[in-house]
Enzyme design. Structure first.
Site, PDB file in Angstrom:
ATOM      1  N   ASP A 156       1.027  -1.684  -0.065  1.00  0.00           N
ATOM      2  CA  ASP A 156       0.006   0.191   0.180  1.00  0.00           C
ATOM      3  C   ASP A 156       0.855   1.116  -0.056  1.00  0.00           C
ATOM      4  OD1 ASP A 156      -3.127   1.452   0.213  1.00  0.00           O
ATOM      5  OD2 ASP A 156      -1.827   1.808   2.474  1.00  0.00           O
ATOM      6  N   GLU A 164       2.024  -0.454  -4.870  1.00  0.00           N
ATOM      7  CA  GLU A 164       1.360   0.340  -5.562  1.00  0.00           C
ATOM      8  C   GLU A 164       1.254   1.477  -5.526  1.00  0.00           C
ATOM      9  OE1 GLU A 164      -3.166   2.836  -3.743  1.00  0.00           O
ATOM     10  OE2 GLU A 164      -1.443   2.567  -2.406  1.00  0.00           O
ATOM     11  N   ASP A 187     -10.664   1.367  -5.010  1.00  0.00           N
ATOM     12  CA  ASP A 187     -10.087   3.044  -5.202  1.00  0.00           C
ATOM     13  C   ASP A 187     -10.935   3.488  -6.322  1.00  0.00           C
ATOM     14  OD1 ASP A 187      -8.728   3.250  -2.708  1.00  0.00           O
ATOM     15  OD2 ASP A 187      -6.674   2.447  -3.318  1.00  0.00           O
TER      16      ASP A 187
END
Ligand SMILES: [Ca+2]
Ligand SMILES: [Ca+2]
Lengths: 538, 538
Positions: A325, A354, A421
């Site tokens: 992340d 990410e 997201d």
């Protein structure tokens, strides 16, 4: 000499090792300027350039044609120069030489580029299995409620509209219960958003990196999930949220309580002599998100702790890798050590960062294998979903993407149409299933790992977060069976066709509304994909 | 829209951190196409790009103008896009936007580039002292014979023509004896080619990495040399020959003797089950150089041994850094560990790789500080020495070089006119001292560390190796005093003028035979350099 724009750099993504005796070379040439490009090469200690290979024209961007060649380097030591052949007005041909010193009609003046030594330890290797993998992203709180006894008391109905704080009751048992469904869909890799102890429904605010969130189940539940998945040939990647912790993370609570007397004071970035949670006098994820304090990974204690976490879930639970992340806000020093740690624990574990933008700095061989390919996502949306690009423009964007990273990374990318997201792809397509079908087809055709966000395969809709996190639709009557069946077929092809696993990609035709592409690998069937985004026939 | 060639990559050398709150951005624009370039930027979590800086036009190559700007990033998180302002035919102006998605008239379509997080540990730092350093390269066997008792019995006369195997008798005491000479010349850094135990006169065939060659002296002699140099403000860098050992290196001799039974068998790359020194069945430096077997640095024992060597001479002798022989044929994994080891032993030690070509892959912040800048050398020779380039062409080459590496590396480069591996500059200039004077002036003017090969400052001549390794000329009557005095003046300016230490560089005028450049730093004097390589007046 009429100038021709040429572009090459003697390092990634234009020059790099495939093995310690094989290198890939890429040169970009002003579009249409070259009839042929040859690369001349040899050992760097030999006077001349004894070898010659004709480069393959692999595609073009708006302004550049991309030529590639793989060259054999038995001594590991490579020097090379490009010969760009142009046709003059009188149809005669002329060679321009491109080396490190110059672009010149004279090969001596041009000089040579060097890839001085293809060292074994510098070769970028990504998991071989990634090339054929089909990934499915699960947001565990919303996928399936397999154990109602764990469901929070204040949870809402499964069909409710998501809100920032609502709990639905999804859990690990729910995933295990549906492994046969996933197997049928052709899934070979699961990516679960965070499952460690945390207060929110998304669990990106970790409270304890070494415990499963009790709403989701127990360590026993994770063991069972991994075992059952592995039995079906399905790997599992978990989400490592190492950029920041949650507010309730033990060390942060200790710092709130004890201030500078806390042994964890330097685990965070605090401006002042105590934590001020009201004015947020500490670094956080994003802008002053008080419940996500940023971790100081440069602190050796934090680093050791996070690397222990990375090892723990691999060694104890046999997970198959990590998705990272906010990966681009943690330093490269940490990620290099992270890779060493993870690959030592499991050599073919997958590491996916990410990073929403150009990710080359993390894809040089010693950090990640892959990233969440939002650059791919944006291009696919622009062409197939929003239909604001022509086929030609899209082919150009895709060609640029193809040459943005070393092929090892391209073959392991998480190619997504959406995630937890983003708005859901069908919603962005205004409910037009055909657009999603085309986008999904391309997603499975393009090199790398197609990553399907849970529910997209049954036509779920949803706007921006939190709406894109609705409860999974399980009643077949409410599922779009066309999309479901399409995914099965595409996943089956992805697994069975060597051309789709690791073949080269060429654009055959690209105009306003048409796009035709081919992938082919040595000795395998050529795979054609043809798309028509217009209203007129082919 | 008339297309304009634009080039940027969101990583080095086009985008990188100077500190954890300051970044340098570079964009290349088709020459003459832009009247102004602005960079718009802001925190990556803020919707718009609130900040704007007008970029500085720093120079041009044949086809491209280079624009740079340093931007402040208080939150460490940067996104940015370029606005390239063009003048249209009717004199009106138009802005083209350049971001990660596209080059577009519409800033939204262009998108943004990202330098997601300027992390403290990722910032490239090279020694601050390097910016003002003046380096002098010594080939110890040929610099001065300070201790005749150590001189080999079969040595030749100091004035002899060098041969591949002749010994002249130079030693460490000879260097110590001439430190006042070096101090007077303005030298602040010595680079000694290898001084460890080895059979050849050049000592690149190490027999023992932990002993001084007995012809050169004792460890006591090295202590004395370093101490006396440091007293005069002169640092010392030694030569680490880690790509290969010498034939007499203990472990290689053991492998010859004991074959696969030797514990050192895997220290080398041997094809077969015993060493065949006649047919050279092992990897070597260059092509089958039997007396230089290549070391397997990926073997943890070899790595540990070499890192111990790197530490030993710093910790025990207080040396100030390492020059790395054949540095580009050792893997990046090793060099990253080497940097950590060296910088832990001495934070401001200098690491200089021997890489003759584009060296960016080693100059990203976690391997070397610098390289032997042969790319610089070649350009300077072509213009000032061979006079085959125009001033304009040379300015273009220099501008490309200036944008080849992060500025931290540029400020620490070993900018040389020649070395023990090349013909001497005066010989290449056909004995024309004026050409060498110009080249040397430019060498001290350009950012980085001017590196003077011993004797070049007194007008020594010499063809290719071994002729370039003649005995140093010490009789003042045989020295060229013009060059000597010039070096003193240039070295003095390099030390005293902030503009020469770290100022920006701009080309003021460049035509066929003229070149005028300026360096300037904030608040310091502007330094002009003007060259005329022709036969007509200015
Ligand atoms: Ca439940
Ligand atoms: Ca001597």
């Amino acid at each position: 000499m009429k100038p021709t724009w040429l572009f090459h750099q003697p390092y990634q993504p234009y020059a790099y090792a495939l093995t310690d005796t094989r290198a890939r070379l890429v040169v970009a040439v002003e579009r249409g300027a070259a009839t042929t490009v040859n690369v001349h090469f040899g050992d760097r200690y030999v006077e001349a350039l004894p070898e010659r290979v004709s480069m393959e024209k692999s595609g073009n961007s708006h302004k550049l044609d991309y030529f590639t060649a793989d060259v054999e380097v038995p001594t590991h030591r490579l020097k090379y120069a490009f010969e760009v052949v142009r046709e003059l007005r009188d149809r005669s041909k002329e060679s321009i030489w491109y080396g490190e010193n110059a672009i010149s009609l004279n090969p001596k003046s041009a000089g040579v580029f060097q890839l001085a030594y293809l060292a074994n330890r510098d070769v970028y290797t990504t998991p071989e299995w990634a090339k054929k993998a089909v990934c499915y992203q699960i947001f565990p709180e919303r996928f399936a409620n397999g154990n109602p006894s764990l469901t929070p008391a204040n949870s809402v109905d499964w069909e409710s509209a998501p809100t920032p704080f609502a709990m639905f009751g999804g859990d690990l048992q729910g995933i295990t219960d549906h492994l046969d469904y996933l197997f049928e869909e052709g899934v070979t890799l699961l990516y679960l958003t965070p499952i460690f102890k945390a207060g929110s429904n998304h669990k990106y605010d970790t409270e304890d990196y070494l415990e499963i969130d009790p709403q989701f189940g127990s360590k026993e539940d994770l063991h069972r999930l991994v075992e059952n998945a592995h039995q079906r040939g399905i790997r599992i990647v978990l989400d490592a949220v190492f950029n920041h912790s949650g507010f309730q993370f033990g060390p942060f609570q200790d710092v709130i309580k004890r201030g500078q007397a806390s042994p964890y004071w330097n685990w965070f970035f605090i401006n002042g002599d105590k934590v001020d949670t009201e004015h947020v006098n500490y670094e956080t994820f994003a802008t002053r998100l008080r419940y996500m304090p940023k971790l100081n990974v440069a602190n050796p204690e934090v680093e050791a702790y996070l690397l222990k976490v990375a090892r723990y879930w691999i060694e104890e639970f046999d997970i198959d890798g990590w998705r990272l992340d906010v990966a681009n806000e943690i330093d490269h020093v940490f990620w290099k050590r992270f890779r060493n740690t993870v690959k030592a624990a499991k050599a073919d574990a997958l590491i996916v960062g990410e990073v929403w933008h150009n990710s080359l700095p993390w894809l040089l061989g010693d950090e990640y294998d892959s990233v969440m390919n939002y650059v791919f996502c944006e291009a696919v949306h622009a062409f197939f979903v929003r239909r604001e690009l022509s086929g030609r423009e899209f082919a150009e964007r895709i060609t640029e993407l193809l040459f943005m990273y070393p092929v090892q990374a391209t073959n392991a990318m998480f190619n997504l149409l959406g995630s937890h997201d983003t708005e859901r792809v069908l919603t962005l397509a205004g409910g037009d299933v055909n657009r999603v079908l085309q986008a999904m087809t391309f997603q499975f055709f393009y090199p790398g790992i197609p990553m399907v966000y849970y529910g997209d395969e049954v036509g779920m809709e949803g706007g921006a977060d939190p709406d894109c996190r609705r409860g999974m639709v399980w009643e077949t009557g409410r599922q779009n069976q066309t999309l479901r069946e399409a995914m099965k077929v595409l996943a089956s092809l992805k697994r069975s066709e060597p051309g789709l696993a690791a073949g080269s990609l060429h654009v055959v035709r690209a105009d306003k509304q048409h796009l035709e592409m081919v992938r082919e690998a040595n000795g395998a069937s050529r795979i054609h994909a043809a798309f028509n985004t217009g209203h007129t026939a082919w």
